[in-house]
Design an enzyme around this catalytic site. Structure first.
Site, PDB file in Angstrom:
ATOM      1  N   ASN A  11     -19.939  64.556  -2.302  1.00  0.00           N
ATOM      2  CA  ASN A  11     -21.148  65.334  -1.969  1.00  0.00           C
ATOM      3  C   ASN A  11     -20.763  66.265  -0.819  1.00  0.00           C
ATOM      4  OD1 ASN A  11     -23.614  66.325  -1.214  1.00  0.00           O
ATOM      5  ND2 ASN A  11     -24.614  64.333  -1.011  1.00  0.00           N
ATOM      6  N   ARG A  91     -21.730  66.083  -6.737  1.00  0.00           N
ATOM      7  CA  ARG A  91     -23.119  66.530  -6.629  1.00  0.00           C
ATOM      8  C   ARG A  91     -23.101  68.052  -6.514  1.00  0.00           C
ATOM      9  NH1 ARG A  91     -27.102  66.616  -1.525  1.00  0.00           N
ATOM     10  NH2 ARG A  91     -28.918  67.349  -2.667  1.00  0.00           N
ATOM     11  N   HIS A 180     -33.633  67.277  -5.851  1.00  0.00           N
ATOM     12  CA  HIS A 180     -33.714  65.811  -5.770  1.00  0.00           C
ATOM     13  C   HIS A 180     -33.768  65.187  -7.170  1.00  0.00           C
ATOM     14  CE1 HIS A 180     -35.721  65.793  -1.508  1.00  0.00           C
ATOM     15  NE2 HIS A 180     -34.416  65.606  -1.396  1.00  0.00           N
ATOM     16  N   ARG A 241     -38.349  71.501   7.583  1.00  0.00           N
ATOM     17  CA  ARG A 241     -38.834  72.569   6.687  1.00  0.00           C
ATOM     18  C   ARG A 241     -40.357  72.542   6.598  1.00  0.00           C
ATOM     19  NH1 ARG A 241     -35.104  70.958   1.722  1.00  0.00           N
ATOM     20  NH2 ARG A 241     -33.878  69.753   3.183  1.00  0.00           N
ATOM     21  N   GLU A 385     -28.699  57.898  -5.496  1.00  0.00           N
ATOM     22  CA  GLU A 385     -28.210  59.102  -6.176  1.00  0.00           C
ATOM     23  C   GLU A 385     -26.719  58.984  -6.509  1.00  0.00           C
ATOM     24  OE1 GLU A 385     -30.318  60.718  -2.835  1.00  0.00           O
ATOM     25  OE2 GLU A 385     -30.612  62.573  -3.947  1.00  0.00           O
TER      26      GLU A 385
END
Ligand code: ADP
Length: 399
Positions: A11, A91, A180, A241, A385
């Site tokens: 990742n 990823r 996601h 965010r 994940e």
């Protein structure tokens, strides 16, 4: 389908490379680590075997992704783990409309990932660097790309189109993509197992609350709506965010307050959310502590976080009717009794009620129902994940 073997999962972010070696059948982590603060004098590599023995190895100053990958490869070889690998799973953040599922990487796939860089300028170029460095290090292994956007490619037009002139979509690809995806896919499949129903008969609202936050309406096992959009900025209040805003605000900031486009972008992505509202931290734990001590802005940040989320969940009950379960995951969803209790309090008029004992019980990796027996069902399910990436990579490596 054979999903056996150990998979190296990579990742790659803009200034870090995370790795894990996962047993594809079980999701067990054999080794993991991170090379971080790349491109700085503090560049460091921290590998660990299983959950234990974390080490710290200084990287040369200004080390880049390729040096990070060399450190990872060296660690893997030292531990004698290289020979057992069957694939490398990567990823990749943005696959646009080109990828509705994971894919074995070849020249055409590399070109397609590069072609989507304008939609994820911070992520896709870094993902590509990681893939290139890993392909150089492990040329004999199959490399598989697993996209954050892929799970959401099943959304219908009514969910993915913005109310803008259609040509912006047809000519420029401006639409909601969602992110996601691996997490929403994993927890909805786990929810189906807990509910004892085939995934294709399951309707759930999957809520991922980490530093980034998004929710996904899953109908008959497929994503039919999600809160992140063209980029991961849209939707819920997140750590730094802002999520949803009036789009005119950007113009106002630029024309009335003299912000540059870059400053607006940084404001929305790095200085807003829980951090901007509280002025204290983007970390939910710190805010819960400050709120408990009476800090009004910390309380406000958490209230706004929960209120926005409750409104989204109410909306997604339209998309998932008849709903089987609400599923909470990510660092906040898996652990924060405070957020879960506040959220379900807001959702009381829609038939949700928290069971306080279960809310305290299902934390730190434990999965279970935190709702009362008369309530609509609410499940806490730790996400994984890396396992999704490892399982896809092992499966496609056979093909
Ligand atoms: P990322 O999106 O970076 O993977 P995580 O899924 O690890 O992030 O989630 C990080 C968030 O989870 C942080 O806001 C952190 O405060 C929160 N969190 C982790 N543990 C707890 C806890 N015990 N109580 C409340 N919040 C928690």
């Amino acid at each position: 389908m054979k999903t056996q073997g150990q998979v190296l999962v990579i990742n790659c972010g803009s200034s870090s490379v995370k790795f894990a070696i996962i047993i594809a059948e079980t999701g067990t982590t054999i080794a993991e680590g991170i090379a971080e603060r790349l491109f700085s004098s503090a560049a460091v590599f921290k590998p660990a075997l299983g959950q234990h023995n974390e080490q710290k190895r200084q990287l040369q100053g200004n080390a880049a992704h390729s040096e990070a990958m060399q450190a990872i490869v060296q660690f893997i070889r030292e531990q004698g783990l290289g020979d057992k690998l069957v694939a490398v799973g990567h990823r990749v953040v943005h696959g646009g409309e080109a990828f509705a599922e994971s894919v074995r990487i070849d020249e055409a796939v590399l070109a397609a990932i590069a072609a989507h860089s304008h939609l994820a300028p911070l992520h896709n170029p870094a993902n590509l660097k990681g893939i290139e460095a890993a392909m150089e290090a492990f040329p004999e292994l199959p490399h598989i790309a697993v996209f954050d956007t892929a799970f959401h490619q099943s959304m219908p037009e009514q969910a993915f189109l913005y109310a803008l002139p259609y040509e912006l979509y047809s000519q420029h690809g401006i639409r909601r993509y969602g992110f996601h995806g691996s997490s929403h896919r994993y927890v909805s499949a786990e929810a189906a197992k807990i509910l004892g129903k085939p995934l294709e008969d399951c309707n759930v609202i999957s809520v991922h609350l980490g530093n980034g936050c998004s929710l996904c309406a899953v109908k008959n096992g497929k994503s039919v709506d999600t809160s992140m959009g063209l980029t991961p900025l849209e939707g819920l209040v997140m750590g730094t965010r802002c999520g949803d805003l009036d789009p005119s605000l950007s113009l106002h900031l630029e024309q009335q307050l003299g912000y540059s486009a870059q400053q607006v972008n940084d404001l929305y992505n790095k200085d807003s959310g829980l951090l901007g509202l509280s002025g204290i931290s983007n970390d939910c734990r710190s805010l819960e502590k400050a709120a408990g001590e009476g800090n009004r802005r910390a309380q406000l940040a958490l209230e706004i976080f929960c209120y926005r989320l409750a409104k989204y969940i109410a909306g997604y009950m339209v998309a998932t009717h008849p709903l089987d379960a609400l599923v909470l995951t990510g660092g906040i969803g898996e652990n924060s009794t405070y957020i879960r209790e506040t959220l379900l309090g807001l959702l009381l008029p829609l038939g949700y009620e928290v069971d306080p004992a279960a809310n305290s019980q299902y934390r730190f990796g434990a999965a279970g129902s935190i709702s009362t027996k008369d309530s609509r069902k609410v499940l806490v399910i730790p996400t994984n994940e890396e396992w999704v990436i490892a399982a896809d990579a092992a499966r496609l490596a056979q093909g």
